[in-house]
Design a protein around this motif. Structure first.
Motif, PDB file in Angstrom:
ATOM      1  N   VAL A 179     -12.402  -5.754  -2.871  1.00 17.63           N
ATOM      2  CA  VAL A 179     -11.071  -5.236  -2.553  1.00 17.63           C
ATOM      3  C   VAL A 179     -10.895  -5.324  -1.041  1.00 17.63           C
ATOM      4  N   CYS A 180      -9.953  -6.153  -0.593  1.00 19.58           N
ATOM      5  CA  CYS A 180      -9.709  -6.380   0.834  1.00 19.58           C
ATOM      6  C   CYS A 180      -8.431  -5.702   1.296  1.00 19.58           C
ATOM      7  N   HIS A 181      -8.411  -5.343   2.575  1.00 21.38           N
ATOM      8  CA  HIS A 181      -7.176  -4.857   3.188  1.00 21.38           C
ATOM      9  C   HIS A 181      -6.144  -5.979   3.222  1.00 21.38           C
ATOM     10  N   GLY A 182      -6.577  -7.162   3.593  1.00 24.30           N
ATOM     11  CA  GLY A 182      -5.696  -8.321   3.588  1.00 24.30           C
ATOM     12  C   GLY A 182      -5.001  -8.602   4.901  1.00 24.30           C
ATOM     13  N   ASP A 183      -4.889  -7.571   5.769  1.00 26.62           N
ATOM     14  CA  ASP A 183      -4.308  -7.759   7.097  1.00 26.62           C
ATOM     15  C   ASP A 183      -5.078  -6.857   8.056  1.00 26.62           C
ATOM     16  N   ALA A 184      -6.384  -7.087   8.117  1.00 24.75           N
ATOM     17  CA  ALA A 184      -7.305  -6.181   8.818  1.00 24.75           C
ATOM     18  C   ALA A 184      -7.306  -6.410  10.319  1.00 24.75           C
ATOM     19  N   CYS A 185      -6.153  -6.225  10.951  1.00 26.12           N
ATOM     20  CA  CYS A 185      -6.027  -6.325  12.399  1.00 26.12           C
ATOM     21  C   CYS A 185      -6.131  -4.933  13.012  1.00 26.12           C
ATOM     22  N   LEU A 186      -6.478  -4.853  14.280  1.00 25.32           N
ATOM     23  CA  LEU A 186      -6.704  -3.558  14.926  1.00 25.32           C
ATOM     24  C   LEU A 186      -5.519  -2.600  14.841  1.00 25.32           C
ATOM     25  N   PRO A 187      -4.259  -3.056  14.934  1.00 27.31           N
ATOM     26  CA  PRO A 187      -3.159  -2.091  14.832  1.00 27.31           C
ATOM     27  C   PRO A 187      -3.110  -1.360  13.488  1.00 27.31           C
ATOM     28  N   ASN A 188      -3.796  -1.901  12.486  1.00 23.11           N
ATOM     29  CA  ASN A 188      -3.759  -1.292  11.157  1.00 23.11           C
ATOM     30  C   ASN A 188      -4.925  -0.343  10.895  1.00 23.11           C
ATOM     31  N   PHE A 189      -5.789  -0.134  11.905  1.00 21.76           N
ATOM     32  CA  PHE A 189      -6.878   0.841  11.809  1.00 21.76           C
ATOM     33  C   PHE A 189      -6.592   1.987  12.767  1.00 21.76           C
ATOM     34  N   MET A 190      -6.600   3.209  12.240  1.00 13.97           N
ATOM     35  CA  MET A 190      -6.326   4.376  13.055  1.00 13.97           C
ATOM     36  C   MET A 190      -7.635   5.042  13.462  1.00 13.97           C
ATOM     37  N   VAL A 191      -7.663   5.525  14.711  1.00 11.02           N
ATOM     38  CA  VAL A 191      -8.890   6.094  15.286  1.00 11.02           C
ATOM     39  C   VAL A 191      -8.557   7.401  15.989  1.00 11.02           C
ATOM     40  N   ASP A 192      -9.389   8.426  15.792  1.00 14.06           N
ATOM     41  CA  ASP A 192      -9.259   9.687  16.524  1.00 14.06           C
ATOM     42  C   ASP A 192      -9.633   9.411  17.985  1.00 14.06           C
ATOM     43  N   PRO A 193      -8.716   9.606  18.937  1.00 15.04           N
ATOM     44  CA  PRO A 193      -9.017   9.249  20.327  1.00 15.04           C
ATOM     45  C   PRO A 193     -10.064  10.150  20.970  1.00 15.04           C
ATOM     46  N   GLU A 194     -10.331  11.314  20.368  1.00 13.06           N
ATOM     47  CA  GLU A 194     -11.339  12.221  20.917  1.00 13.06           C
ATOM     48  C   GLU A 194     -12.732  11.890  20.386  1.00 13.06           C
ATOM     49  N   THR A 195     -12.862  11.774  19.076  1.00 12.32           N
ATOM     50  CA  THR A 195     -14.170  11.523  18.473  1.00 12.32           C
ATOM     51  C   THR A 195     -14.494  10.040  18.356  1.00 12.32           C
ATOM     52  N   LEU A 196     -13.440   9.192  18.460  1.00 11.98           N
ATOM     53  CA  LEU A 196     -13.569   7.739  18.282  1.00 11.98           C
ATOM     54  C   LEU A 196     -14.113   7.390  16.902  1.00 11.98           C
ATOM     55  N   ARG A 197     -13.721   8.181  15.919  1.00 15.49           N
ATOM     56  CA  ARG A 197     -14.026   7.901  14.523  1.00 15.49           C
ATOM     57  C   ARG A 197     -12.781   7.314  13.856  1.00 15.49           C
ATOM     58  N   CYS A 198     -12.980   6.319  13.011  1.00 13.82           N
ATOM     59  CA  CYS A 198     -11.866   5.733  12.274  1.00 13.82           C
ATOM     60  C   CYS A 198     -11.366   6.750  11.253  1.00 13.82           C
ATOM     61  N   THR A 199     -10.065   7.012  11.266  1.00 15.13           N
ATOM     62  CA  THR A 199      -9.478   7.994  10.358  1.00 15.13           C
ATOM     63  C   THR A 199      -8.858   7.356   9.121  1.00 15.13           C
ATOM     64  N   GLY A 200      -8.609   6.065   9.160  1.00 20.36           N
ATOM     65  CA  GLY A 200      -8.017   5.404   8.002  1.00 20.36           C
ATOM     66  C   GLY A 200      -7.318   4.128   8.399  1.00 20.36           C
ATOM     67  N   PHE A 201      -6.531   3.589   7.473  1.00 21.14           N
ATOM     68  CA  PHE A 201      -5.796   2.366   7.757  1.00 21.14           C
ATOM     69  C   PHE A 201      -4.405   2.414   7.143  1.00 21.14           C
ATOM     70  N   ILE A 202      -3.542   1.555   7.652  1.00 21.49           N
ATOM     71  CA  ILE A 202      -2.132   1.529   7.272  1.00 21.49           C
ATOM     72  C   ILE A 202      -1.728   0.098   6.913  1.00 21.49           C
ATOM     73  N   ASP A 203      -0.465  -0.067   6.529  1.00 16.16           N
ATOM     74  CA  ASP A 203       0.125  -1.385   6.252  1.00 16.16           C
ATOM     75  C   ASP A 203      -0.674  -2.147   5.196  1.00 16.16           C
ATOM     76  N   LEU A 204      -0.534  -1.716   3.954  1.00 23.00           N
ATOM     77  CA  LEU A 204      -1.349  -2.221   2.856  1.00 23.00           C
ATOM     78  C   LEU A 204      -0.636  -3.261   1.993  1.00 23.00           C
ATOM     79  N   GLY A 205       0.382  -3.893   2.525  1.00 19.91           N
ATOM     80  CA  GLY A 205       1.163  -4.825   1.726  1.00 19.91           C
ATOM     81  C   GLY A 205       0.401  -6.033   1.216  1.00 19.91           C
ATOM     82  N   ARG A 206      -0.738  -6.359   1.837  1.00 19.37           N
ATOM     83  CA  ARG A 206      -1.531  -7.511   1.403  1.00 19.37           C
ATOM     84  C   ARG A 206      -2.856  -7.099   0.762  1.00 19.37           C
ATOM     85  N   LEU A 207      -3.020  -5.828   0.472  1.00 16.80           N
ATOM     86  CA  LEU A 207      -4.258  -5.369  -0.157  1.00 16.80           C
ATOM     87  C   LEU A 207      -4.443  -6.020  -1.515  1.00 16.80           C
TER      88      LEU A 207
END
Length: 266
Positions: A179-207
């Motif tokens: 199962v792929c995201h399909g558009d796995a570019c950096l703008p589609n990955f969200m990161v907590d700016p304090e902990t620098l942990r990935c919080t999730g991803f967005i824009d799933l139209g090509r999943l």
């Protein structure tokens, strides 16, 4: 497209945020808690595909958005989703992106580990190649999306080069479907700016189910735009493939999917 947006409670407004590559108009709710995408014509059909994928992925608790509202009519469609906490990984500095990278790699791995049999959506290579052929036939390729070394080459020539590799890539896809995201570019990955942990991803139209190198190719290539020295992309590459327990990455496979993707937008 603002007339497609749902009404909000008193004191809240929709603020135009951006326009996606698909042509959707994107709006942020003034309290930052939600985003809306509005689209017309064929774009509304694609937006419905994103809605269905977003609804499907939400229960897997990978940090993806939840659908809050959906409206479709003869005029167009509007999708409202809950905002995913954090900032886009593309907004991070080179050093912060390197710190966040293992968490991003783990999030991709978690997505790829969802059983393929559970996913009702396909992002098959044959379908994406057909899409590329259509875009090229309409002379609709955006040269800005192409690798700089390919911008002087006619898109039909680029497509023919990829077509020669198609049988081998289809065989690889059949052996390594995830199962792929399909558009796995950096703008589609969200990161907590304090902990620098990935919080999730967005824009799933090509999943959808696809060769895992679809996601690897875009993620690595997009991240190279952030790195400031040669050591960073090498470290990130090693970290990504180690997380996925791949000892010998297939560079030709990476290049194939990286060069196919820009031909599929248009």
């Amino acid at each position: 497209m603002a007339d497609l947006l749902p009404e909000l409670p008193l004191g809240k407004t929709w603020i135009r945020a951006s326009e996606g590559e698909s042509g959707d108009a994107v709006y942020r709710r003034s309290d930052g808690a939600a985003f809306a995408k509005a689209s017309l014509g064929e774009g509304a059909v694609q937006l419905d595909e994103e809605r269905r994928r977003t609804e499907w992925l939400a229960p897997f608790a990978l940090g993806s958005a939840a659908v809050l509202d959906w409206h479709a009519s003869s005029d167009g469609a509007c999708l409202v989703t809950r905002a995913v906490a954090g900032v886009p990984a593309s907004d991070l500095s080179a050093s912060d992106l390197l710190k966040a990278w293992p968490s991003i790699a783990d999030r991709v791995k978690a997505l790829h580990e969802i059983p393929v049999a559970d996913c009702p959506f396909a992002r098959s290579l044959s379908a994406m190649f057909d899409r590329a052929a259509d875009v090229v036939s309409r002379n609709a390729v955006n040269p800005d999306f192409l690798d700089p070394e390919h911008q002087a080459i006619a898109p039909p020539v680029l497509l023919d080069r990829l077509r020669a590799q198609l049988p081998a890539r289809l065989a690889q896809e059949a052996r390594d479907l995830v199962v792929c995201h399909g558009d796995a570019c950096l703008p589609n990955f969200m990161v907590d700016p304090e902990t620098l942990r990935c919080t999730g991803f967005i824009d799933l139209g090509r999943l959808g189910t696809a060769d895992r190198y679809v996601d690897f190719s875009l993620l690595l290539a997009n991240a190279r735009e952030t790195w400031t020295d040669a050591a960073q992309p090498l470290a990130a590459r090693q970290s990504l493939f180690e997380a996925h327990r791949i000892s010998t990455p297939d560079d030709e496979r990476l290049a194939f999917y990286l060069h196919l993707d820009p031909l599929t937008w248009g």
